[in-house]
Write a protein that holds these residues in place. Structure first.
Motif, PDB file in Angstrom:
ATOM      1  N   GLU A   1      94.234  45.709  58.752  1.00  0.00           N
ATOM      2  CA  GLU A   1      94.560  45.324  60.125  1.00  0.00           C
ATOM      3  C   GLU A   1      95.581  46.332  60.646  1.00  0.00           C
ATOM      4  OE1 GLU A   1      96.465  41.699  62.770  1.00  0.00           O
ATOM      5  OE2 GLU A   1      95.888  41.319  60.702  1.00  0.00           O
ATOM      6  N   LYS A   2      95.097  47.292  61.439  1.00  0.00           N
ATOM      7  CA  LYS A   2      95.946  48.409  61.854  1.00  0.00           C
ATOM      8  C   LYS A   2      96.955  48.040  62.933  1.00  0.00           C
ATOM      9  CE  LYS A   2      92.516  51.949  60.672  1.00  0.00           C
ATOM     10  NZ  LYS A   2      91.681  53.065  61.176  1.00  0.00           N
ATOM     11  N   LEU A   3      96.680  46.966  63.672  1.00  0.00           N
ATOM     12  CA  LEU A   3      97.504  46.637  64.842  1.00  0.00           C
ATOM     13  C   LEU A   3      98.974  46.463  64.479  1.00  0.00           C
ATOM     14  CD1 LEU A   3      97.822  45.923  67.817  1.00  0.00           C
ATOM     15  CD2 LEU A   3      97.250  43.546  67.231  1.00  0.00           C
ATOM     16  N   LEU A   4      99.273  45.740  63.388  1.00  0.00           N
ATOM     17  CA  LEU A   4     100.670  45.482  63.028  1.00  0.00           C
ATOM     18  C   LEU A   4     101.398  46.773  62.676  1.00  0.00           C
ATOM     19  CD1 LEU A   4     100.388  42.180  60.936  1.00  0.00           C
ATOM     20  CD2 LEU A   4     100.815  42.473  63.369  1.00  0.00           C
ATOM     21  N   THR A   5     100.719  47.637  61.924  1.00  0.00           N
ATOM     22  CA  THR A   5     101.322  48.932  61.574  1.00  0.00           C
ATOM     23  C   THR A   5     101.575  49.767  62.819  1.00  0.00           C
ATOM     24  OG1 THR A   5     100.157  48.882  59.447  1.00  0.00           O
ATOM     25  CG2 THR A   5     101.062  50.995  60.151  1.00  0.00           C
ATOM     26  N   ILE A   6     100.631  49.739  63.748  1.00  0.00           N
ATOM     27  CA  ILE A   6     100.778  50.491  65.000  1.00  0.00           C
ATOM     28  C   ILE A   6     101.962  49.953  65.809  1.00  0.00           C
ATOM     29  CG2 ILE A   6      99.702  50.952  67.238  1.00  0.00           C
ATOM     30  CD1 ILE A   6      96.996  51.046  65.743  1.00  0.00           C
ATOM     31  N   LEU A   7     102.120  48.639  65.846  1.00  0.00           N
ATOM     32  CA  LEU A   7     103.239  48.042  66.587  1.00  0.00           C
ATOM     33  C   LEU A   7     104.581  48.437  65.971  1.00  0.00           C
ATOM     34  CD1 LEU A   7     101.813  44.484  67.340  1.00  0.00           C
ATOM     35  CD2 LEU A   7     102.367  46.259  69.011  1.00  0.00           C
ATOM     36  N   PHE A   8     104.657  48.451  64.651  1.00  0.00           N
ATOM     37  CA  PHE A   8     105.888  48.905  63.997  1.00  0.00           C
ATOM     38  C   PHE A   8     106.163  50.371  64.327  1.00  0.00           C
ATOM     39  CE2 PHE A   8     105.416  45.318  60.839  1.00  0.00           C
ATOM     40  CZ  PHE A   8     106.609  44.713  61.155  1.00  0.00           C
ATOM     41  N   LEU A   9     105.110  51.190  64.349  1.00  0.00           N
ATOM     42  CA  LEU A   9     105.267  52.602  64.694  1.00  0.00           C
ATOM     43  C   LEU A   9     105.753  52.756  66.137  1.00  0.00           C
ATOM     44  CD1 LEU A   9     104.985  55.592  64.000  1.00  0.00           C
ATOM     45  CD2 LEU A   9     102.560  55.445  64.635  1.00  0.00           C
ATOM     46  N   ILE A  10     105.216  51.938  67.033  1.00  0.00           N
ATOM     47  CA  ILE A  10     105.657  51.966  68.436  1.00  0.00           C
ATOM     48  C   ILE A  10     107.133  51.584  68.532  1.00  0.00           C
ATOM     49  CG2 ILE A  10     105.391  50.881  70.704  1.00  0.00           C
ATOM     50  CD1 ILE A  10     102.390  50.616  70.074  1.00  0.00           C
ATOM     51  N   PHE A  11     107.547  50.581  67.764  1.00  0.00           N
ATOM     52  CA  PHE A  11     108.958  50.173  67.760  1.00  0.00           C
ATOM     53  C   PHE A  11     109.862  51.344  67.378  1.00  0.00           C
ATOM     54  CE2 PHE A  11     112.383  48.997  64.764  1.00  0.00           C
ATOM     55  CZ  PHE A  11     113.277  48.421  65.658  1.00  0.00           C
ATOM     56  N   PHE A  12     109.523  52.032  66.301  1.00  0.00           N
ATOM     57  CA  PHE A  12     110.342  53.176  65.872  1.00  0.00           C
ATOM     58  C   PHE A  12     110.288  54.303  66.895  1.00  0.00           C
ATOM     59  CE2 PHE A  12     109.982  51.000  61.805  1.00  0.00           C
ATOM     60  CZ  PHE A  12     111.234  51.207  61.243  1.00  0.00           C
ATOM     61  N   SER A  13     109.147  54.472  67.544  1.00  0.00           N
ATOM     62  CA  SER A  13     109.025  55.498  68.584  1.00  0.00           C
ATOM     63  C   SER A  13     109.914  55.169  69.781  1.00  0.00           C
ATOM     64  CB  SER A  13     107.564  55.621  69.043  1.00  0.00           C
ATOM     65  OG  SER A  13     106.725  55.982  67.959  1.00  0.00           O
ATOM     66  N   ILE A  14     109.997  53.879  70.128  1.00  0.00           N
ATOM     67  CA  ILE A  14     110.845  53.453  71.236  1.00  0.00           C
ATOM     68  C   ILE A  14     112.311  53.740  70.923  1.00  0.00           C
ATOM     69  CG2 ILE A  14     111.717  51.413  72.460  1.00  0.00           C
ATOM     70  CD1 ILE A  14     108.864  50.293  72.356  1.00  0.00           C
ATOM     71  N   VAL A  15     112.710  53.467  69.686  1.00  0.00           N
ATOM     72  CA  VAL A  15     114.090  53.775  69.273  1.00  0.00           C
ATOM     73  C   VAL A  15     114.386  55.251  69.500  1.00  0.00           C
ATOM     74  CG1 VAL A  15     115.696  53.891  67.321  1.00  0.00           C
ATOM     75  CG2 VAL A  15     114.189  51.910  67.570  1.00  0.00           C
ATOM     76  N   LEU A  16     113.448  56.105  69.106  1.00  0.00           N
ATOM     77  CA  LEU A  16     113.626  57.559  69.237  1.00  0.00           C
ATOM     78  C   LEU A  16     113.623  57.992  70.699  1.00  0.00           C
ATOM     79  CD1 LEU A  16     113.763  60.230  67.554  1.00  0.00           C
ATOM     80  CD2 LEU A  16     111.280  60.349  67.785  1.00  0.00           C
ATOM     81  N   ILE A  17     112.620  57.549  71.444  1.00  0.00           N
ATOM     82  CA  ILE A  17     112.453  57.983  72.837  1.00  0.00           C
ATOM     83  C   ILE A  17     113.608  57.480  73.714  1.00  0.00           C
ATOM     84  CG2 ILE A  17     111.015  57.749  74.893  1.00  0.00           C
ATOM     85  CD1 ILE A  17     108.585  57.609  72.943  1.00  0.00           C
ATOM     86  N   THR A  18     113.967  56.217  73.552  1.00  0.00           N
ATOM     87  CA  THR A  18     115.051  55.645  74.343  1.00  0.00           C
ATOM     88  C   THR A  18     116.369  56.362  74.080  1.00  0.00           C
ATOM     89  OG1 THR A  18     113.988  53.472  74.315  1.00  0.00           O
ATOM     90  CG2 THR A  18     116.322  53.532  74.854  1.00  0.00           C
ATOM     91  N   SER A  19     116.627  56.660  72.825  1.00  0.00           N
ATOM     92  CA  SER A  19     117.880  57.323  72.455  1.00  0.00           C
ATOM     93  C   SER A  19     117.978  58.698  73.087  1.00  0.00           C
ATOM     94  CB  SER A  19     117.978  57.441  70.926  1.00  0.00           C
ATOM     95  OG  SER A  19     117.987  56.156  70.323  1.00  0.00           O
ATOM     96  N   TYR A  20     116.903  59.466  73.020  1.00  0.00           N
ATOM     97  CA  TYR A  20     116.949  60.833  73.552  1.00  0.00           C
ATOM     98  C   TYR A  20     116.843  60.865  75.070  1.00  0.00           C
ATOM     99  CZ  TYR A  20     117.340  63.388  69.232  1.00  0.00           C
ATOM    100  OH  TYR A  20     117.841  63.916  68.059  1.00  0.00           O
ATOM    101  N   THR A  21     116.147  59.910  75.654  1.00  0.00           N
ATOM    102  CA  THR A  21     116.067  59.838  77.120  1.00  0.00           C
ATOM    103  C   THR A  21     117.455  59.597  77.714  1.00  0.00           C
ATOM    104  OG1 THR A  21     113.812  58.963  77.043  1.00  0.00           O
ATOM    105  CG2 THR A  21     115.056  58.617  79.076  1.00  0.00           C
TER     106      THR A  21
END
Length: 469
Positions: free
Chosen positions: A53-73
């Motif tokens: 079930e890829k959806l949960l892994t993708i959501l966790f990846l999105i969470f970490f991406s948000i941490v990165l993007i928000t911080s640098y923005t």
């Protein structure tokens, strides 16, 4: 083949001994995470991306991406954040999560053994604290931390670090229900006695450790387990265990004045949500000229403490009692969150932006908001916290429904499912005061239990897919 076998053995050892790293501090925990990540990538390679079930892994990846993007923005377009580089380093927890998930999904580790080992560690740490209380020193000769005559922290192996209670609480809520796995083929009365004995030892150690919230959370854990436990006939034993534990707490609290005073102070300082919201709604436009000057409200001559002592302040400048400080910190945190509610201000932003609010009354600067949800809301906003909570809630209910079911295809013991559910419930309890979500101490444990939970969930999905075919 030999190298592969050695790599797997090392991974297993690192996994089983991971709880011990919390005793040795963040450096050792990070070393283990690094080793698990490197060896896990070498051993599993592309198998890390096998998902039922890829959806949960993708959501966790999105969470970490948000941490990165928000911080640098926020760093590049609004205000420099000296902690921005930590958003890159924080990605290590995604890799850690995926490797733990794969270890469990491939069933290369025995979760029963891991939980039992965690329980033994907790029991040993708790006994060590009791020894420190009785003899004045623990088994290594460390003395308790005396802040004043009313504040004595029995920290055991943690020495000057006041985190013994947090450690015991985290891993006891994860491993408590491994007791039947350790003491198999015991009678109901024997298991009840063991449950009661171990819970009493843990609670006594939590009280002596001096960390009030872990003690309260462990009591909440015992009470919650009564409601979530599925066997109605055996539930009575958990009820009695909880009652005996509560009686023990009351007796210890009555006996020792310093413990009694600490918990009375905690009760007095419980944040009132209506008081917090009332204060947050106040805008104080006349104080805006002091924003970003570094001037505390209490230092402003016409509104400060000196005037407070000599004459009454206007009603709009009501000064709230400080007590534990959580009420004031929460007000500051909510005030900051409301300015950027959707995406937040980036990782560990509270300590870098709280200075913008200290010109107002009842505001303060700290390293973090002392609550997971406020911490997340400040750093990654509503979007980020929703993205994180979707897989967390999904995993909780997936594992709990597996626990309730009588499906003969289940690959794990009911006690494992219940253990993981209880650990997730307590760790994500929204009203607890806590350290920073993004600290090594908390993130390592959070993504450990989520990795285990995700791996167990993937096993179930795989079995269901095979049955459908």
């Amino acid at each position: 083949m030999i190298l592969q076998n050695i790599s797997l053995k090392i991974l297993q050892v690192l996994f089983y001994f991971f709880p011990i790293t919390f005793i040795f501090g963040n450096f050792m925990t990070n070393i283990f995470i690094l080793l698990i990540s490197i060896i896990g990538m070498i051993y599993y390679k592309t198998q890390l991306f096998e998902n039922n079930e890829k959806l949960l892994t993708i959501l966790f990846l999105i969470f970490f991406s948000i941490v990165l993007i928000t911080s640098y923005t926020n760093h590049f377009f609004l205000k420099e954040n000296p902690d921005v580089y930590k958003s890159i380093l924080y990605l290590r927890y995604f890799l850690f999560l995926i490797i733990i998930k794969t270890l469990v999904f491939k069933q290369d580790v025995n979760i029963n053994k891991f939980l039992i080992f965690s329980l033994l560690i907790i029991f040993f740490v708790s006994i060590d604290i009791l020894i420190q209380f009785v003899f004045g020193k623990n088994i290594l000769g460390f003395e308790p931390i005396k802040v004043d005559i009313f504040s004595i922290y029995y920290t055991g192996f943690f020495k000057e670090e006041l985190i013994a209670g947090g450690f015991i609480m985290m891993f006891s809520t994860l491993s408590f229900f491994s007791i039947p796995l350790l003491f198999q083929n015991q009678s109901k009365i024997s298991l009840f006695t063991i449950f009661t004995f171990i819970s009493s030892i843990i609670l006594a150690a939590l009280l002596l450790a001096g960390n009030r919230m872990p003690t309260i959370l462990f009591i909440f854990f015992l009470i919650s387990s009564v409601f979530l436990y599925k066997n109605k006939r055996k539930k009575i034993y958990l009820i009695f265990t909880t009652l005996i534990s509560l009686i023990l707490i009351i007796l210890i609290t009555i006996k020792f004045e310093n413990i009694k005073l600490r918990y009375l102070g905690f009760y007095a300082g419980l944040p009132n949500p209506f008081t917090i919201l009332k204060e947050v709604k106040k805008k104080y436009p006349e104080l805006k000229k002091y924003k970003n000057t570094g001037t505390l409200f209490y230092e402003i001559e016409e509104y400060g403490i000196k005037k407070k002592l000599s004459e009454k302040l206007p009603l709009e400048y009501e000064i709230l009692p400080f007590h534990t400080g959580h009420r004031i910190i929460y007000i500051t945190s909510i005030d900051l969150f409301l300015e950027k509610p959707l995406i937040g201000r980036g990782i560990k932003s509270f300590r870098n932006y709280c200075k913008e609010k200290i010109h107002k009354p009842n505001r303060v600067c700290e390293n973090h908001p002392h609550n997971f949800f406020l911490d997340l809301l400040n750093d990654i906003g509503l979007i980020g916290i929703i993205i994180l909570l979707i897989p967390v809630v999904r995993l909780f209910f997936s594992n709990y429904f597996d626990y309730l079911s009588n499906n003969k295809d289940k690959q794990f013991s009911d006690w494992v499912y219940l253990s993981i559910c209880m650990a997730i419930l307590i760790q994500f309890f929204p009203f607890k005061s806590s350290g920073s979500f993004f600290s090594t101490y908390n993130s390592a444990f959070i993504f450990l239990i989520l990795g285990i939970s995700l791996g167990i969930h993937q096993v179930k999905i795989g079995i269901n897919q095979q049955r459908d075919y």
